[in-house]
Design a protein around this motif. Structure first.
Motif, PDB file in Angstrom:
ATOM      1  N   HIS A   1       0.761  -1.180   0.158  1.00 16.73           N
ATOM      2  CA  HIS A   1       0.010  -0.090   0.024  1.00 16.73           C
ATOM      3  C   HIS A   1       0.934   1.140  -0.035  1.00 16.73           C
ATOM      4  CE1 HIS A   1      -4.327  -1.508   0.357  1.00 16.73           C
ATOM      5  NE2 HIS A   1      -3.426  -2.676   0.843  1.00 16.73           N
ATOM      6  N   GLY A   2       2.032   1.129   0.074  1.00 16.64           N
ATOM      7  CA  GLY A   2       3.059   2.402   0.072  1.00 16.64           C
ATOM      8  C   GLY A   2       4.383   1.972   0.555  1.00 16.64           C
ATOM      9  N   THR A   3       5.452   2.861   0.611  1.00 19.49           N
ATOM     10  CA  THR A   3       6.529   2.672   1.276  1.00 19.49           C
ATOM     11  C   THR A   3       6.479   1.918   2.831  1.00 19.49           C
ATOM     12  OG1 THR A   3       7.549   4.377  -0.089  1.00 19.49           O
ATOM     13  CG2 THR A   3       8.748   3.618   1.726  1.00 19.49           C
ATOM     14  N   ARG A   4       6.950   0.978   3.042  1.00 24.09           N
ATOM     15  CA  ARG A   4       6.832   0.326   4.436  1.00 24.09           C
ATOM     16  C   ARG A   4       5.475   0.207   4.952  1.00 24.09           C
ATOM     17  NH1 ARG A   4      11.187   2.277   8.290  1.00 24.09           N
ATOM     18  NH2 ARG A   4      12.841   3.072   6.919  1.00 24.09           N
ATOM     19  N   ASP A   5       4.413  -0.139   3.899  1.00 28.31           N
ATOM     20  CA  ASP A   5       3.294  -0.276   4.204  1.00 28.31           C
ATOM     21  C   ASP A   5       2.634  -1.347   3.598  1.00 28.31           C
ATOM     22  OD1 ASP A   5       0.521   0.050   5.045  1.00 28.31           O
ATOM     23  OD2 ASP A   5      -0.089   1.919   3.980  1.00 28.31           O
ATOM     24  N   VAL A   6       2.746  -2.437   4.113  1.00 27.65           N
ATOM     25  CA  VAL A   6       2.136  -3.638   3.682  1.00 27.65           C
ATOM     26  C   VAL A   6       0.961  -4.379   4.527  1.00 27.65           C
ATOM     27  CG1 VAL A   6       4.249  -4.395   2.288  1.00 27.65           C
ATOM     28  CG2 VAL A   6       3.502  -5.497   4.419  1.00 27.65           C
ATOM     29  N   ARG A   7      -0.173  -4.752   3.994  1.00 29.32           N
ATOM     30  CA  ARG A   7      -1.217  -5.110   5.017  1.00 29.32           C
ATOM     31  C   ARG A   7      -1.700  -6.351   4.145  1.00 29.32           C
ATOM     32  NH1 ARG A   7      -4.317   0.618   3.609  1.00 29.32           N
ATOM     33  NH2 ARG A   7      -2.667   1.917   4.042  1.00 29.32           N
ATOM     34  N   LEU A   8      -2.322  -7.102   5.389  1.00 25.13           N
ATOM     35  CA  LEU A   8      -3.391  -8.305   5.115  1.00 25.13           C
ATOM     36  C   LEU A   8      -4.534  -7.958   4.521  1.00 25.13           C
ATOM     37  CD1 LEU A   8      -2.681 -11.742   5.321  1.00 25.13           C
ATOM     38  CD2 LEU A   8      -4.190 -11.260   7.248  1.00 25.13           C
ATOM     39  N   ASP A   9      -4.733  -8.092   3.269  1.00 28.32           N
ATOM     40  CA  ASP A   9      -6.132  -7.670   2.777  1.00 28.32           C
ATOM     41  C   ASP A   9      -6.945  -9.012   2.355  1.00 28.32           C
ATOM     42  OD1 ASP A   9      -5.459  -5.169   2.901  1.00 28.32           O
ATOM     43  OD2 ASP A   9      -5.095  -4.859   0.882  1.00 28.32           O
ATOM     44  N   HIS A  10      -8.409  -8.764   2.627  1.00 28.08           N
ATOM     45  CA  HIS A  10      -9.165  -9.660   1.767  1.00 28.08           C
ATOM     46  C   HIS A  10      -9.537  -9.396   0.637  1.00 28.08           C
ATOM     47  CE1 HIS A  10      -9.905 -12.194   5.475  1.00 28.08           C
ATOM     48  NE2 HIS A  10      -9.615 -11.234   6.211  1.00 28.08           N
TER      49      HIS A  10
ATOM     50  N   GLY B   1       2.471 -11.646   8.154  1.00 33.12           N
ATOM     51  CA  GLY B   1       3.249 -11.171   7.044  1.00 33.12           C
ATOM     52  C   GLY B   1       3.692  -9.655   7.237  1.00 33.12           C
ATOM     53  N   PRO B   2       2.682  -8.656   7.335  1.00 31.72           N
ATOM     54  CA  PRO B   2       3.164  -7.367   7.683  1.00 31.72           C
ATOM     55  C   PRO B   2       4.244  -7.094   8.576  1.00 31.72           C
ATOM     56  CG  PRO B   2       0.749  -7.607   7.308  1.00 31.72           C
ATOM     57  CD  PRO B   2       1.392  -8.791   7.487  1.00 31.72           C
ATOM     58  N   ALA B   3       4.120  -7.871   9.759  1.00 31.13           N
ATOM     59  CA  ALA B   3       5.304  -7.648  10.906  1.00 31.13           C
ATOM     60  C   ALA B   3       6.407  -8.153  10.510  1.00 31.13           C
ATOM     61  CB  ALA B   3       4.778  -8.157  12.247  1.00 31.13           C
ATOM     62  N   ALA B   4       6.200  -9.374   9.604  1.00 29.42           N
ATOM     63  CA  ALA B   4       7.794 -10.211   9.128  1.00 29.42           C
ATOM     64  C   ALA B   4       8.324  -9.061   8.252  1.00 29.42           C
ATOM     65  CB  ALA B   4       6.931 -11.305   8.728  1.00 29.42           C
ATOM     66  N   TYR B   5       7.655  -8.310   7.354  1.00 35.65           N
ATOM     67  CA  TYR B   5       8.417  -7.410   6.505  1.00 35.65           C
ATOM     68  C   TYR B   5       9.233  -6.551   7.361  1.00 35.65           C
ATOM     69  CZ  TYR B   5       6.717  -8.642   1.782  1.00 35.65           C
ATOM     70  OH  TYR B   5       6.633  -9.170   0.492  1.00 35.65           O
ATOM     71  N   GLU B   6       8.643  -6.079   8.223  1.00 38.93           N
ATOM     72  CA  GLU B   6       9.471  -4.909   9.070  1.00 38.93           C
ATOM     73  C   GLU B   6      10.570  -5.643   9.900  1.00 38.93           C
ATOM     74  OE1 GLU B   6       9.431  -1.875   8.850  1.00 38.93           O
ATOM     75  OE2 GLU B   6      11.167  -1.652  10.535  1.00 38.93           O
ATOM     76  N   MET B   7      10.306  -6.889  10.602  1.00 30.66           N
ATOM     77  CA  MET B   7      11.360  -7.512  11.118  1.00 30.66           C
ATOM     78  C   MET B   7      12.470  -7.822  10.139  1.00 30.66           C
ATOM     79  SD  MET B   7      10.951 -11.381  12.984  1.00 30.66           S
ATOM     80  CE  MET B   7      10.510 -12.239  11.250  1.00 30.66           C
ATOM     81  N   PHE B   8      12.112  -8.404   8.939  1.00 29.14           N
ATOM     82  CA  PHE B   8      13.268  -8.898   7.991  1.00 29.14           C
ATOM     83  C   PHE B   8      13.978  -7.527   7.620  1.00 29.14           C
ATOM     84  CE2 PHE B   8      13.872 -10.836   3.499  1.00 29.14           C
ATOM     85  CZ  PHE B   8      15.123 -11.411   3.664  1.00 29.14           C
ATOM     86  N   ARG B   9      13.172  -6.299   7.359  1.00 27.64           N
ATOM     87  CA  ARG B   9      13.824  -5.173   6.649  1.00 27.64           C
ATOM     88  C   ARG B   9      15.029  -4.592   7.794  1.00 27.64           C
ATOM     89  NH1 ARG B   9      14.453  -0.118   7.518  1.00 27.64           N
ATOM     90  NH2 ARG B   9      13.525  -0.035   9.237  1.00 27.64           N
ATOM     91  N   SER B  10      14.265  -4.791   9.158  1.00 29.16           N
ATOM     92  CA  SER B  10      15.401  -4.171  10.125  1.00 29.16           C
ATOM     93  C   SER B  10      16.406  -5.303  10.766  1.00 29.16           C
ATOM     94  CB  SER B  10      14.645  -3.362  11.122  1.00 29.16           C
ATOM     95  OG  SER B  10      13.760  -4.267  11.774  1.00 29.16           O
ATOM     96  N   LYS B  11      16.332  -6.403  10.181  1.00 24.35           N
ATOM     97  CA  LYS B  11      17.242  -7.531  10.704  1.00 24.35           C
ATOM     98  C   LYS B  11      16.820  -7.728  12.294  1.00 24.35           C
ATOM     99  CE  LYS B  11      19.130  -7.517   6.481  1.00 24.35           C
ATOM    100  NZ  LYS B  11      17.994  -6.638   5.767  1.00 24.35           N
ATOM    101  N   GLN B  12      15.737  -7.615  12.538  1.00 25.02           N
ATOM    102  CA  GLN B  12      15.468  -7.878  14.095  1.00 25.02           C
ATOM    103  C   GLN B  12      15.362  -9.421  14.067  1.00 25.02           C
ATOM    104  OE1 GLN B  12      11.679  -6.433  14.589  1.00 25.02           O
ATOM    105  NE2 GLN B  12      12.228  -4.190  14.071  1.00 25.02           N
ATOM    106  N   ASP B  13      15.855  -9.771  15.428  1.00 25.10           N
ATOM    107  CA  ASP B  13      15.794 -11.227  15.735  1.00 25.10           C
ATOM    108  C   ASP B  13      16.380 -12.126  14.921  1.00 25.10           C
ATOM    109  OD1 ASP B  13      14.409 -13.394  17.475  1.00 25.10           O
ATOM    110  OD2 ASP B  13      12.978 -13.551  16.333  1.00 25.10           O
ATOM    111  N   GLN B  14      17.618 -11.652  14.281  1.00 28.26           N
ATOM    112  CA  GLN B  14      18.371 -12.417  13.312  1.00 28.26           C
ATOM    113  C   GLN B  14      17.772 -12.961  12.400  1.00 28.26           C
ATOM    114  OE1 GLN B  14      21.126 -14.910  16.003  1.00 28.26           O
ATOM    115  NE2 GLN B  14      21.924 -13.022  17.032  1.00 28.26           N
ATOM    116  N   CYS B  15      16.923 -12.344  11.771  1.00 31.15           N
ATOM    117  CA  CYS B  15      16.022 -12.820  10.824  1.00 31.15           C
ATOM    118  C   CYS B  15      16.767 -12.982   9.396  1.00 31.15           C
ATOM    119  CB  CYS B  15      15.073 -11.808  10.468  1.00 31.15           C
ATOM    120  SG  CYS B  15      13.844 -12.220   9.257  1.00 31.15           S
ATOM    121  N   VAL B  16      16.817 -14.046   8.874  1.00 35.21           N
ATOM    122  CA  VAL B  16      17.633 -14.335   7.636  1.00 35.21           C
ATOM    123  C   VAL B  16      16.528 -14.726   6.580  1.00 35.21           C
ATOM    124  CG1 VAL B  16      19.199 -15.858   6.274  1.00 35.21           C
ATOM    125  CG2 VAL B  16      19.632 -15.278   8.651  1.00 35.21           C
TER     126      VAL B  16
END
Lengths: 299, 388
Positions: free
Chosen positions: B7-16, B367-382
């Motif tokens: 939906h925009g920069t750093r804005d992904v959503r779970l939609d129906h 998904g939306p939370a996972a994107y942010e986690m992956f982007r900022s490499k939190q929680d040693q996300c690979v």
């Protein structure tokens, strides 16, 4: 019948120049009379009143000059310079945090569109003696010249590739009736005749005199070396008579070229894969599967 | 169905959204059983790829079960378990016939946009902007797969999703990058970026006979994974990469360099800031820090292989170094179809187990939370894998 090049050009460039001149004056007046409203409408801060008024004066000056000296190359280029200035102002505004980027982008697109018209008008003046009436496009299709020729001669096949043609009805061996999809509520119709054909090599068509449109063109099928299929090359012109002088080929050529290029790609897809690639009707997190950008790319 | 939409920069959503349907005779509908977030999805998430539109369904790494088929798909049947390559390819055009599937001439309905941006178009791709067709992606419960008679590879039921899912993109991408190096006995290969593609490039380089692989990154958990694969590691925040590479190769430089970073490279110091500023001002679309470094490091007559994704224009590229030193550049979106069968065999034979890099197994709803986690490499996300 196609217009002769010189005839086409003198009418169209005069019409375009006068149109651009009056457009310039109109926009300029708006900017001077209602600077805040205009600024908001294009996405600039309402506080840029002085800037808007200055731009308005520039618009009116070039507009008047353009109408008084329609053949002057310099004033046409002055409009192009103005468009570039407008674009840079919009571009700078878009960098401000919180700026209405969508609106600015739309304004930018509008300015760029007018800019293209301005540039084309300016270029036309320079090149008015070497005008070309036709557009050319070519595509490689992995089929033999004879397959392509046969497909093309079965004119009922063609709407599968020609996105803006709704139907083609065969009248006899050489004549057919063409009808466009409704454009602004109106379908254009004409009778087309194959005036010469060379089996497996190509053919030339022409619309009947007095039709809605004036079109003529040639398609040639040339085998490519090394088992790479066939070069399909089309050279054509297309003008809408009912719109009068404003629709000479100078105006329609860029559109024709665009459509021709897309349609040849569609023809290639249809013949090589049996279908035309699409996303119309797919799922998305919005109302429609495809968007304005897809329309722009495919139309 | 549920789908992850941009939906925009750093804005992904779970939609129906509506369920997909067959639109062309060679389409299939696949019920997604596993789907992953790719590093290149982060370029979309970060707003670095032009021509994204609100509501675009993301995702190009996915697999699942065929539930519907267009009338011209004869080689699949409902119930088949398939992995789907991210490039959409017709299988019969000039490029497909030459196994350059990601250059298919017939699958991008928006080729006119790509023609404008890049001179000529690529193939269509799932969930990867309107430049590559605007096709809905696979981070969803169901997905429409065009040219389903060409792309999807059937996999047996005896092997779990996690081992074959990455055939869709990153495993062939890492492999093609290593293959492009033309590895000879004794070769040293340097790999910039130890994300999933870099890690698979490292593993592939060893499979293809590299003597030594030197891996470059700054995240300890990623460097650790590279080390486990047998690579020597360099943390570019701690040492001078150029100096270390010279030192390790008797001054000559690595025989081949792989840029598995792409357009959002993180630089430090003056150069890093320079590119950030230019990108922010839209004076360059991509930050080619790893690319510049790899160009300069590569030995004379060596190969620079670029699986990292670039979108548009880059600046201050030392092309004089490339030209004067006879360096070969190999790059391109992966011709995934070419590698499906050989790599599936390697997975089945146990030569490679791609599941080692999965750090997070989540639901589509995460998904939306996972994107942010992956982007900022939190929680040693690979690597994030989601099951709808």
């Amino acid at each position: 019948m196609p217009h002769s090049p010189s005839h086409t050009y003198s009418h169209s460039s005069a019409a375009t120049t006068s149109y651009l001149g009056w457009l310039s004056i109109g926009i300029g007046a708006l900017e001077i009379i209602a600077p805040s409203t205009t600024a908001r409408a294009v996405g600039l801060p309402a506080t840029s009143r002085t800037l808007m008024r200055a731009l308005g004066l520039r618009e009116i000056a070039t507009g008047v000059a353009l109408i008084r000296n329609p053949s002057s190359k310099n004033w046409a280029w002055a409009r192009v310079a103005g468009d570039i200035m407008d674009l840079s102002i919009l571009g700078k505004a878009a960098l401000v945090p919180g700026a209405p980027r969508g609106r600015l982008a739309l304004s930018g697109l509008a300015v760029a569109g007018v800019g293209a018209l301005d540039a084309s008008s300016a270029l036309t003046k320079r090149k008015s003696t070497q005008a070309s009436d036709t557009v050319r496009e070519t595509v490689a299709i992995d089929r033999s010249p004879s397959e392509l020729y046969s497909f093309w001669r079965e004119v009922e096949n063609l709407p599968q590739a020609l996105s803006h043609i709704e139907s083609i009805v065969r009248i006899d061996e050489t004549r057919s009736r063409w009808r466009t999809v409704p454009l602004g509520g109106v379908s254009l119709e004409w009778e087309s005749e194959i005036i010469s054909a060379e089996r497996d090599h190509g053919l030339t068509w022409r619309s009947q005199e007095g039709s809605d449109v004036d079109t003529t063109g040639t398609v040639r099928f040339t085998p490519l070396t090394g088992d790479r299929g066939t070069a399909v090359a089309v050279e054509m012109s297309f003008a809408v008579n009912m719109l009068g002088e404003s629709s000479t080929t100078t105006v329609t050529n860029p559109i024709t070229k665009r459509l021709l290029r897309r349609d040849l790609k569609r023809l290639k897809q249809k013949l090589e894969t049996g279908e035309v690639a699409t996303t119309d009707g797919q799922s998305a997190g919005r109302r429609t599967g495809s968007t304005w950008l897809d329309e722009l790319a495919r139309a | 169905m549920k789908a992850i939409c941009w939906h925009g920069t750093r804005d992904v959503r779970l939609d129906h959204v509506p369920d997909p349907k067959i639109l062309n005779p060679r389409d299939a509908i696949v019920k997604v059983t596993s789907t992953a977030i790719c590093g290149s999805d982060l370029h979309l998430y970060g707003g670095f790829v032009p021509s994204m539109e609100k509501g675009d369904i993301l995702g190009h790494e996915f697999m699942g079960e065929v539930i519907d088929l267009g009338r011209d798909v004869k080689n699949l049947k409902v119930g088949d378990r398939v992995v789907v390559p991210f490039p959409i390819s017709c299988g019969s055009c000039f490029f497909c016939e030459r196994t350059m599937f990601s250059l298919c001439e017939n699958s991008n309905p928006n080729s006119a946009l790509a023609d404008g941006m890049w001179g000529h178009s690529t193939c269509g791709m799932f969930g990867y902007s309107h430049l590559t067709g605007g096709y809905a992606g696979g981070q969803a419960e169901y997905v429409r797969v065009p040219f389903a008679d060409v792309g999807p590879i059937k996999v047996g039921n005896g092997i779990e999703d996690d081992k074959v899912l990455f055939l869709s993109d990153i495993l062939p991408t890492g492999f093609m990058a290593a293959e492009a190096c033309g590895i000879q006995p004794g070769d040293t290969i340097a790999v910039w970026g130890c994300g999933p593609v870099g890690l698979f490039a490292i593993a592939s380089a060893f499979l293809l006979g590299a003597e030594r692989v030197i891996a470059i990154d700054r995240f300890p958990e990623r460097l650790q994974l590279a080390q486990k694969l047998g690579a020597q590691i360099l943390n570019y925040e701690e040492v001078s990469v150029q100096e270390q590479l010279r030192e390790a190769t008797a001054g000559r430089g690595p025989d081949a360099c792989i840029d598995a970073v792409g357009m959002e490279a993180h630089g430090h110091g003056i150069v890093g800031m320079y590119d950030r500023v230019k990108q922010a001002l839209m004076l360059e679309s991509d930050r080619p820090i790893a690319l510049r470094e790899a160009m300069m490091a590569c030995r004379n007559g060596g190969t620079l292989s670029v699986p990292g994704v670039y979108g548009g224009f880059i600046d201050k590229v030392p092309f004089g170094s490339v030209m004067n030193r006879s360096i070969t550049i190999k790059t391109g979106q992966t011709h995934v179809h070419r590698y499906l069968h050989p790599l599936l065999k390697k997975v089945e034979d146990g030569d490679i187990d791609p599941s080692f890099l999965i750090t997070h197994k989540l639901k589509l709803t995460d998904g939306p939370a996972a994107y942010e986690m992956f982007r900022s490499k939190q929680d040693q996300c690979v690597k994030v894998v989601m099951n709808p």
